[in-house]
Design a protein around this motif. Structure first.
Motif, PDB file in Angstrom:
ATOM      1  N   GLY A 353       0.805  -1.215   0.000  1.00 51.96           N
ATOM      2  CA  GLY A 353       0.000   0.000   0.000  1.00 51.96           C
ATOM      3  C   GLY A 353       0.835   1.261   0.000  1.00 51.96           C
ATOM      4  N   GLY A 354       2.120   1.162  -0.403  1.00 56.89           N
ATOM      5  CA  GLY A 354       2.988   2.334  -0.441  1.00 56.89           C
ATOM      6  C   GLY A 354       3.565   2.723   0.898  1.00 56.89           C
ATOM      7  N   VAL A 355       3.480   1.838   1.926  1.00 55.45           N
ATOM      8  CA  VAL A 355       3.963   2.144   3.273  1.00 55.45           C
ATOM      9  C   VAL A 355       5.276   1.392   3.515  1.00 55.45           C
ATOM     10  CG1 VAL A 355       3.472   2.089   5.742  1.00 55.45           C
ATOM     11  CG2 VAL A 355       1.613   2.496   4.093  1.00 55.45           C
ATOM     12  N   MET A 398       7.540   5.901   5.923  1.00 54.48           N
ATOM     13  CA  MET A 398       7.295   6.609   4.664  1.00 54.48           C
ATOM     14  C   MET A 398       6.003   6.078   4.045  1.00 54.48           C
ATOM     15  SD  MET A 398       9.662   6.759   1.208  1.00 54.48           S
ATOM     16  CE  MET A 398      10.834   7.917   1.907  1.00 54.48           C
ATOM     17  N   VAL A 399       5.175   6.978   3.541  1.00 54.07           N
ATOM     18  CA  VAL A 399       3.943   6.587   2.850  1.00 54.07           C
ATOM     19  C   VAL A 399       3.980   7.168   1.442  1.00 54.07           C
ATOM     20  CG1 VAL A 399       2.620   6.465   4.995  1.00 54.07           C
ATOM     21  CG2 VAL A 399       2.664   8.601   3.684  1.00 54.07           C
ATOM     22  N   GLY A 400       3.119   6.649   0.581  1.00 54.06           N
ATOM     23  CA  GLY A 400       3.039   7.142  -0.793  1.00 54.06           C
ATOM     24  C   GLY A 400       4.130   6.602  -1.693  1.00 54.06           C
ATOM     25  N   SER A 401       4.819   5.531  -1.280  1.00 49.17           N
ATOM     26  CA  SER A 401       5.860   4.945  -2.125  1.00 49.17           C
ATOM     27  C   SER A 401       5.223   4.270  -3.331  1.00 49.17           C
ATOM     28  CB  SER A 401       6.678   3.926  -1.327  1.00 49.17           C
ATOM     29  OG  SER A 401       7.516   3.174  -2.171  1.00 49.17           O
ATOM     30  N   ASP A 406      10.495   6.867  -2.715  1.00 47.33           N
ATOM     31  CA  ASP A 406      10.008   8.100  -3.337  1.00 47.33           C
ATOM     32  C   ASP A 406       8.727   8.628  -2.706  1.00 47.33           C
ATOM     33  OD1 ASP A 406       8.430   6.023  -4.154  1.00 47.33           O
ATOM     34  OD2 ASP A 406       8.405   6.566  -6.271  1.00 47.33           O
ATOM     35  N   GLY A 407       8.409   8.185  -1.496  1.00 50.44           N
ATOM     36  CA  GLY A 407       7.207   8.679  -0.833  1.00 50.44           C
ATOM     37  C   GLY A 407       7.505   9.909   0.011  1.00 50.44           C
TER      38      GLY A 407
END
Length: 418
Positions: A353-355, A398-401, A406-407
């Motif tokens: 989930g980009g986390v 980090m979120v949005g990876s 790159d998050g």
């Protein structure tokens, strides 16, 4: 028991002496390092601002291009209208030329009819009818001659027909003159409309060309400036790497000196500060999807912007002791397990989930890239590697990876708590 006690005292002496020597050896280098880090942070912040400005200009350019497409449709419609106006203008001009010819012909006809009338009157006079001559001399123009009832009563039917034709011709002339004036007015109006439309078209074209040129120049300048910032960041990072290497070399040399002094001090164990307890089998019960990544709960630093750093502290520092276990904060796949000049020994876990969760400055690693780990599983041991002054765990989220580093960073306390 006494042997173990001496070993612990020896290890403590080595650590204290080594730390003291290393701090004296590279104090200047550490100041340089902090200065370089602040310069890099400032350049990175400027780069982010310029990237945001560039993104705004690119969005503006895309919106302008959409507006240009709409303008093109409007311009095409305007050109059709101009072409139609030109066609009407040509038609009016042709009619105007024909009207001029018709008017000239009517005037010539009027002249001929008037001359015929005068001949007719002369003939009547020569026959002894003096009334015609008196009326002719008394009339100021054709209109007064035609209005003379006395004249009308004396002419024959032929004369009446002749004068009736002359009157109709005169009315035709007046109608043609009126038509000419209307056509001239229409022609001027059409010319004015055409000139206005041409001016409007030119203004739209000039504005479009000027704005596109200005926007492209701004984008090109910003891209060039960003490239210069990236070059500056690369140079500063290269200089920082040299400083870091100097610090590491000084620390290694200081550690060697401390070990030699500890050994000469009579320690029977020959202890070393690099000793790391084996905590690879440690585990922590997971009561939810996220767990606190350490047995220690004291925070030595928090998340957020810090003036003394000159930038963002992208995680929290947990005051764990050297060699304490580091636990996976949640289940996931190990993405990175290795060495970084700044993070030292570190682990990055992808939770989906980009986390991502990040664990820095470890003294030992117990997992490898690609390995699946469970929440609460021991993945490393707390240490003091990389840019670190004293054993601790730097923990970040980090979120949005999108599959890489790159998050954006968030406060870990939003996910875990002691």
């Amino acid at each position: 028991m006494k042997h173990l006690h001496k070993r612990l005292i020896s290890l403590l002496m080595v650590f204290v002496m080594g730390f003291s020597f290393s701090m004296n050896a590279f104090a200047v280098d550490e100041n340089d390092k902090q200065a370089k880090e602040q310069e890099i942070d400032a350049l990175e912040q400027e780069k982010e601002e310029q990237n945001a400005a560039l993104e705004g200009m690119q969005i503006d350019k895309a919106n302008t291009e959409a507006e240009i497409e709409a303008l093109d449709v409007e311009l095409n419609a305007l050109q059709v209208k101009i072409d139609d106006t030109n066609a009407k203008l040509a038609e009016v001009q042709a009619n105007l030329e024909q009207t001029k010819k018709d008017l000239e012909a009517a005037r010539e006809k009027e002249k001929q009819q008037y001359e015929t009338l005068k001949v007719r009157i002369k003939v009547m006079y020569e026959k002894g009818d003096t009334g015609y001559l008196e009326i002719l001399f008394a009339s100021k123009d054709i209109a007064s001659l035609l209005n003379s009832t006395e004249y009308i009563s004396k002419i024959s039917d032929y004369d009446n027909n002749l004068l009736q034709n002359l009157q109709e011709t005169r009315m035709q002339i007046e109608e043609l003159e009126k038509q000419l004036e209307e056509q001239q007015a229409e022609l001027e109006s059409l010319k004015a409309e055409l000139e206005s439309q041409q001016a409007e078209l030119q203004v739209l074209l000039d504005e479009k060309a000027s704005y596109i040129m200005s926007l492209n120049q701004s984008i090109a300048y910003t891209e060039e400036y960003i490239a210069e910032l990236e070059d500056s960041i690369a140079r500063e990072e290269e200089a920082l790497a040299e400083i870091q290497y100097a610090i590491q070399q000084a620390a290694i040399e200081a550690q060697k000196q401390a070990q030699q002094q500890a050994s000469s001090g009579g320690s029977s164990s020959g202890g070393s500060s690099s000793y790391v307890p084996d905590v690879s089998g440690a585990s922590k019960p997971a009561y939810g999807s996220w767990v606190w990544p350490s047995d220690a709960t004291y925070l030595t630093d928090t998340f957020g912007y810090q003036a003394w750093r000159g930038g963002l502290h992208n995680g929290i520092d947990i005051g764990a002791s050297y060699g304490d276990p580091i636990y996976a904060a949640a289940s996931g796949t190990v993405w990175i397990a290795g060495w970084s000049n700044s993070a030292g020994n570190w682990v990055v876990i992808d939770h989906g989930g980009g986390v991502l969760s990040v664990y820095m400055h470890a003294s030992a690693l117990y997992v490898s890239a690609g390995q699946y780990v469970s929440a609460g599983q021991s993945i490393a041991a707390t240490g003091n590697t990389g840019y670190s002054f004293g054993a601790h765990l730097h923990f970040g989220i980090m979120v949005g990876s999108s599959g890489g580093y790159d998050g954006y960073w968030v406060d870990p306390l939003g996910y875990v708590s002691p």
